[in-house]
Design a protein around this motif. Structure first.
Motif, short mmCIF file in Angstrom:
data_model
loop_
_atom_site.label_atom_id
_atom_site.label_comp_id
_atom_site.label_asym_id
_atom_site.label_seq_id
_atom_site.Cartn_x
_atom_site.Cartn_y
_atom_site.Cartn_z
N THR A 103 4.06 -1.08 0.49
CA THR A 103 4.26 -0.03 0.41
C THR A 103 4.57 1.14 0.09
O THR A 103 5.55 1.04 -0.55
CB THR A 103 4.63 -0.18 2.67
OG1 THR A 103 6.18 -0.14 2.03
CG2 THR A 103 4.41 -1.30 3.27
N SER A 104 3.96 2.27 0.54
CA SER A 104 4.47 3.99 0.36
C SER A 104 5.38 4.28 0.35
O SER A 104 6.35 5.03 -0.08
CB SER A 104 3.55 5.08 0.20
OG SER A 104 3.28 5.15 1.09
N HIS A 145 1.04 1.13 -3.01
CA HIS A 145 0.81 0.95 -3.89
C HIS A 145 0.36 0.11 -4.85
O HIS A 145 1.16 -0.98 -5.00
CB HIS A 145 2.22 1.97 -4.47
CG HIS A 145 2.19 3.47 -4.58
ND1 HIS A 145 3.57 3.95 -4.46
CD2 HIS A 145 1.47 3.98 -3.78
CE1 HIS A 145 3.72 4.83 -3.68
NE2 HIS A 145 2.48 5.52 -3.55
N VAL A 146 -0.23 -0.40 -5.48
CA VAL A 146 -0.57 -0.99 -6.33
C VAL A 146 -0.36 -0.75 -8.16
O VAL A 146 -0.72 0.16 -8.35
CB VAL A 146 -2.41 -1.73 -6.47
CG1 VAL A 146 -2.52 -2.76 -7.65
CG2 VAL A 146 -3.02 -1.74 -5.15
N LEU A 166 5.44 -6.38 -1.33
CA LEU A 166 5.12 -7.31 0.17
C LEU A 166 4.01 -8.65 -1.14
O LEU A 166 3.54 -8.22 -2.16
CB LEU A 166 3.89 -6.78 0.62
CG LEU A 166 4.50 -5.55 2.12
CD1 LEU A 166 3.92 -5.24 2.69
CD2 LEU A 166 5.72 -6.72 2.89
N SER A 167 3.93 -9.42 -0.97
CA SER A 167 3.60 -10.23 -1.52
C SER A 167 1.58 -10.03 -1.27
O SER A 167 1.30 -9.81 0.43
CB SER A 167 3.61 -11.71 -1.29
OG SER A 167 3.63 -11.76 0.06
N TRP A 168 0.17 -10.01 -1.80
CA TRP A 168 -0.17 -9.94 -1.28
C TRP A 168 -1.35 -11.03 0.35
O TRP A 168 -1.85 -10.31 0.68
CB TRP A 168 -1.52 -10.03 -2.52
CG TRP A 168 -1.93 -9.71 -2.98
CD1 TRP A 168 -1.15 -9.54 -4.34
CD2 TRP A 168 -2.74 -7.92 -3.42
NE1 TRP A 168 -1.33 -8.17 -5.21
CE2 TRP A 168 -2.12 -7.94 -4.70
CE3 TRP A 168 -3.00 -7.40 -2.45
CZ2 TRP A 168 -2.45 -6.46 -5.31
CZ3 TRP A 168 -3.80 -6.25 -2.85
CH2 TRP A 168 -3.60 -5.90 -4.14
N THR A 172 3.82 -3.75 8.96
CA THR A 172 2.94 -2.35 9.63
C THR A 172 3.77 -1.59 8.38
O THR A 172 5.57 -2.31 8.64
CB THR A 172 3.11 -1.98 10.64
OG1 THR A 172 4.57 -1.90 10.58
CG2 THR A 172 1.63 -2.38 11.23
N PRO A 173 4.05 -0.10 8.50
CA PRO A 173 5.26 0.75 7.05
C PRO A 173 6.43 0.47 8.14
O PRO A 173 7.31 0.32 7.39
CB PRO A 173 4.20 1.53 6.92
CG PRO A 173 2.82 1.11 6.31
CD PRO A 173 2.80 0.77 7.96
#
Length: 318
Positions: A165-166, A172-173, A247-249, A256-257
């Protein structure tokens, strides 16, 4: 009554019971305790990377600090970096240890934004990064769906990434790189965004100008070169003080963020380091991705020219 004072690792800590910022729902102590609790995870992410921080002083708006202030203790590691945009040297901190992290926390530094390069190699970004920004009022699920587009585009180029999460409303990836590429990283990032957009143009867009996004998730491919990005585990200056959480995919649909804050994150980690656990091995950029990217205009430059064109058109109509 005397103001409460403590000391950790030789760092005096002051005003710990003050609210961190209006609407934070957290005190300065909560910030210090959180960063101290995750120090073994966040310091490796920050180590040897020129660091910008977002501070919130009492009664003031938040601001980003790049240059170290003159009162910084001598023991804080630092490095000078030439800033091409402002044509000057900037004296950045290097947050390489607990003591420095605690000093920043006491300075009310809430957000931690390291560069994509280390001081040992300032010309080779360590990661390709895609920043997924959902539209105003858009559901987090839109960002999740867009992240999966990015993952597909990466997989088609033989690449894999980790997701977090940002700390705001997006994701972000991060794709770890083998250290061979320089400006090709920026080109490859533009190509990944373009390919992800083509997979579902109704969901995602690479439009840099906000009014052209039309309620779609913005695939921000500008995090490259001398850019910085908020670190994994960094808090954010947002109500509730959420943190950027790895997080894992498979977990993306179930969170939620707002689930990840300075109050909740340490217990959720439960001794794990999901950023390390989920990060693939460093990878070589796909040549086709790089070649495609070099045909795509740099977003900020293209947006600047388009803005000027639209301004001329409006003047002509008037």
């Amino acid at each position: 009554m005397a103001a409460e004072k403590e000391e950790r690792d030789g760092v005096p800590l002051t005003n710990l019971d003050q609210e961190l910022f209006p609407g934070a729902g957290a005190t300065k102590r909560d910030l210090v305790d959180y960063l101290d609790a995750v120090r073994d995870r966040i310091v490796p992410v920050l180590r040897d990377r020129p660091l910008s921080v977002v501070r919130v002083l009492r009664g003031q708006d938040k601001f980003m600090q790049k240059n170290l202030p003159k009162y910084t203790p001598d023991w804080v590691p630092r490095t000078k970096v030439w800033a091409e945009a402002s044509h000057r040297e900037v004296l950045y901190a290097l947050c390489n240890d607990r003591r420095t992290l605690l000093w920043f926390a006491n300075q009310r530094a809430v957000e931690y934004h390291p560069t994509l390069m280390t001081v040992a190699d300032v010309h080779h970004p360590t990661h390709l990064i895609m920043d997924l920004d959902p539209p105003e009022g858009g559901d987090f699920g839109l960002a999740v769906a867009a992240a999966r587009l990015v993952r597909r585009a990466l997989a088609d180029a033989g690449l894999d990434g980790a997701v977090k999460t940002s700390g705001s409303k997006g994701l972000h990836v991060f794709v770890p790189l083998d250290g061979a590429a320089t400006e090709d990283v920026a080109a490859a990032t533009r190509a990944v965004a373009a390919r992800a957009e083509r997979l579902d143009p109704e969901l995602a867009t690479t439009a840099f100008i906000r009014e052209d996004r039309h309620g779609k998730v913005f695939l921000d491919a500008t995090r490259s070169g001398g850019a910085s990005v908020v670190a994994a585990y960094s808090p954010r200056v947002r109500p509730g003080v959420p943190v950027s959480f790895p997080l894992s995919w498979d977990e993306l649909d179930d969170v939620t963020p707002g689930d990840f804050t300075v109050h909740t994150a340490p217990a959720l980690l439960a001794g794990r380091d999901p950023w390390v656990d989920g990060m693939p091995a460093p990878q070589k950029l796909d040549a086709g991705l790089v070649a495609e990217g070099h045909t795509i205009p740099v977003a900020r430059v293209a947006a600047m020219h388009e803005g000027k064109r639209r301004a001329r058109a409006r003047r002509a109509e008037g």
